[in-house]
Write an enzyme that holds these catalytic residues in place. Structure first.
Site, PDB file in Angstrom:
ATOM      1  N   LYS A 130      33.489  49.845  34.153  1.00 54.64           N
ATOM      2  CA  LYS A 130      33.949  50.395  35.428  1.00 54.64           C
ATOM      3  C   LYS A 130      34.375  51.859  35.267  1.00 54.64           C
ATOM      4  O   LYS A 130      33.892  52.723  35.965  1.00 54.64           O
ATOM      5  CB  LYS A 130      35.149  49.609  35.965  1.00 54.64           C
ATOM      6  CG  LYS A 130      34.973  48.126  35.962  1.00 54.64           C
ATOM      7  CD  LYS A 130      34.051  47.674  37.060  1.00 54.64           C
ATOM      8  CE  LYS A 130      33.985  46.164  37.075  1.00 54.64           C
ATOM      9  NZ  LYS A 130      32.763  45.646  37.623  1.00 54.64           N
ATOM     10  N   TRP A 144      38.101  37.672  41.806  1.00 55.98           N
ATOM     11  CA  TRP A 144      38.037  37.609  40.336  1.00 55.98           C
ATOM     12  C   TRP A 144      39.143  36.744  39.761  1.00 55.98           C
ATOM     13  O   TRP A 144      38.901  35.961  38.834  1.00 55.98           O
ATOM     14  CB  TRP A 144      38.040  39.010  39.729  1.00 55.98           C
ATOM     15  CG  TRP A 144      36.730  39.702  39.988  1.00 55.98           C
ATOM     16  CD1 TRP A 144      36.518  40.758  40.814  1.00 55.98           C
ATOM     17  CD2 TRP A 144      35.441  39.348  39.448  1.00 55.98           C
ATOM     18  NE1 TRP A 144      35.180  41.079  40.811  1.00 55.98           N
ATOM     19  CE2 TRP A 144      34.508  40.236  39.993  1.00 55.98           C
ATOM     20  CE3 TRP A 144      34.991  38.365  38.568  1.00 55.98           C
ATOM     21  CZ2 TRP A 144      33.142  40.179  39.690  1.00 55.98           C
ATOM     22  CZ3 TRP A 144      33.641  38.296  38.257  1.00 55.98           C
ATOM     23  CH2 TRP A 144      32.732  39.204  38.816  1.00 55.98           C
ATOM     24  N   ASP A 166      44.044  41.098  33.968  1.00 53.15           N
ATOM     25  CA  ASP A 166      42.682  41.631  34.013  1.00 53.15           C
ATOM     26  C   ASP A 166      42.763  43.021  34.650  1.00 53.15           C
ATOM     27  O   ASP A 166      43.065  43.150  35.835  1.00 53.15           O
ATOM     28  CB  ASP A 166      41.824  40.682  34.865  1.00 53.15           C
ATOM     29  CG  ASP A 166      40.408  41.186  35.078  1.00 53.15           C
ATOM     30  OD1 ASP A 166      40.079  42.286  34.597  1.00 53.15           O
ATOM     31  OD2 ASP A 166      39.623  40.477  35.748  1.00 53.15           O
TER      32      ASP A 166
HETATM   33  N1  PMP Z   1      37.253  41.077  36.546  1.00 53.33           N
HETATM   34  C1  PMP Z   1      37.099  42.100  37.407  1.00 53.33           C
HETATM   35  C2  PMP Z   1      38.302  42.643  38.106  1.00 53.33           C
HETATM   36  C3  PMP Z   1      35.831  42.630  37.647  1.00 53.33           C
HETATM   37  O1  PMP Z   1      35.665  43.643  38.507  1.00 53.33           O
HETATM   38  C4  PMP Z   1      34.718  42.088  36.971  1.00 53.33           C
HETATM   39  C5  PMP Z   1      33.339  42.664  37.137  1.00 53.33           C
HETATM   40  N2  PMP Z   1      32.969  43.096  38.359  1.00 53.33           N
HETATM   41  C6  PMP Z   1      34.926  41.020  36.107  1.00 53.33           C
HETATM   42  C7  PMP Z   1      36.197  40.552  35.902  1.00 53.33           C
HETATM   43  C8  PMP Z   1      33.779  40.402  35.377  1.00 53.33           C
HETATM   44  O2  PMP Z   1      33.406  41.257  34.396  1.00 53.33           O
HETATM   45  P1  PMP Z   1      32.039  41.137  33.580  1.00 53.33           P
HETATM   46  O3  PMP Z   1      30.922  41.387  34.523  1.00 53.33           O
HETATM   47  O4  PMP Z   1      32.217  42.209  32.549  1.00 53.33           O
HETATM   48  O5  PMP Z   1      32.026  39.765  32.981  1.00 53.33           O
END
Ligand code: PMP
Length: 373
Positions: free
Chosen positions: A232, A115, A207
């Site tokens: 989450k 990520w 994040d």
């Molecule tokens: N950052 C992290 C740490 C994530 O786990 C996720 C989603 N799995 C995201 C960003 C992306 O998030 P979204 O699907 O809400 O765009």
């Protein structure tokens, strides 16, 4: 299958407390005796305004968010923030230092998993500045390819005066997380952060999508921006929660006049803040359920309780994983000190055994065991 027979391990969207879902079901039909369901109310009604205020207050209270920071609600998820961070913080940098050339605007990214890697790629794509990779976890793994640890602090190379510093607290796919034990070698090294020699502090951006409200956030006052998608740990998808230090709420249109890339209006933190998170229609249902969840957590003992519960849960699950590794059934993926409390990653020795493992788990009501491909 009955709900009570299932243990849902999905990383997100993930399971929500039954009591909350029951209350939300009632509110969906008739919100607090108004005779109107929550998603049928106007987002500009007094009832919804009160709900927004309650959600804000509940998050502020449970996380001890200081008065220096504002809490905003928006859409677009974590991926939306990969872009919004770059627009807003380069705009701020333009306002502070209008004379710099694009190559003198540096964005520092700490890459510890897929990520943060994606976030860095987005920054590179949007341009307007250079991306400096402070450290890349893969370079410290035995294979040179795996995100399997928080890289040693001595390998971190910050820029002299970056526009911002970015990292991801918990890498959901890889199962790598910063420790929250102070002075640990895998804790985030606040003591190494470059200090501003210019006009304003260098914002630290994090994040927290997959670890938000799983335990306290140490040094919360030191962050410029913390963001998390709700799906989450907090509520249904659709809601993105931002905790923004107020000096990061800058006039992005004024910055565009000085040469910054124009910020899409719905991404501008200041526009959102000025409108009390109601610039456009917010994700009302997700905000409602998130409020009920945070209230539920608070009534059970807040983050101290969640930290304890999550400590016990991760110890139990890693105990089973380690036993499987010892017996030659599983392959562990992450160094012990960098293991995520939220996302336990391991593989089964071969594809056939993995199929059998997942089938058996499903039979026992364990769902969401098969994680990211
Ligand atoms: N950052 C992290 C740490 C994530 O786990 C996720 C989603 N799995 C995201 C960003 C992306 O998030 P979204 O699907 O809400 O765009």
């Amino acid at each position: 299958m009955e709900r009570s027979q299932i243990i849902n391990l999905a990383a997100g969207p993930s399971s929500l407390p039954l009591e909350v879902l029951q209350e939300a079901t009632a509110g969906l039909l008739n919100y607090e005796g108004t005779g109107i369901g929550l998603t049928e109310l106007s987002h500009r009604s007094q009832e919804f305004q009160n709900l927004t205020n309650s959600l804000e207050k509940s998050i502020r209270d449970i996380l001890n968010v200081p008065a220096t920071h504002t809490i905003l609600f928006t859409q677009g998820g974590g991926c939306g923030q990969f872009s919004a961070v770059v627009f807003n913080l380069l705009a701020r940098h333009h306002l502070l230092y209008p004379e710099l050339k694009p190559e003198e605007r540096v964005m520092d990214y700490v890459v510890t998993g897929s990520w943060s890697k994606k976030a860095a790629e987005e920054a590179r794509k949007l341009g307007g500045g250079l991306v400096n990779i402070v450290t890349d976890g893969r370079e410290h793994s035995p294979s040179g390819k795996a995100f399997d640890r928080i890289p040693p602090h001595m390998s971190w190379e910050f820029s002299h005066a970056p526009a911002f510093i970015y990292y991801c607290d918990n890498e959901t796919v890889d199962g790598v997380q910063f420790s929250h034990t102070p002075n640990s070698q895998t804790a985030f090294p606040f003591h190494l952060l470059p200090q501003s020699t210019g006009l304003a502090p260098i914002p630290l951006v994090a994040d927290f999508s997959s670890s938000f409200l799983s335990r306290p956030i140490p040094n919360i006052e030191q962050y410029g921006l913390i963001y998390a998608g709700a799906q989450k740990n907090v509520g249904p998808s659709g809601l993105t929660i931002l905790i923004v230090r107020k000096d990061l709420l800058v006039d992005t249109d004024a910055a565009a006049k000085l040469g910054a890339a124009p910020t899409p209006t719905t991404y501008s933190y200041k526009v959102l803040a000025d409108a009390g998170s109601l610039y456009n229609t917010p994700p009302m249902f997700s905000m409602y359920v998130s409020y009920l969840v945070v209230k539920h957590f608070a009534s059970q003992g807040g983050l101290t309780m969640l930290e304890e519960r999550n400590r016990e849960k991760q110890a139990l699950v890693y105990g089973a994983v380690d036993e499987g590794v010892e017996k030659g059934l599983f392959v562990g993926k992450v160094e012990k000190e960098s293991r995520s409390w939220m996302n336990v990653t391991f593989t089964v020795v071969d594809a056939e055994a993995e199929k059998r493992f997942i089938a058996k788990a499903t039979e026992k009501g364990l769902r969401g065991v098969k994680g990211h491909r």
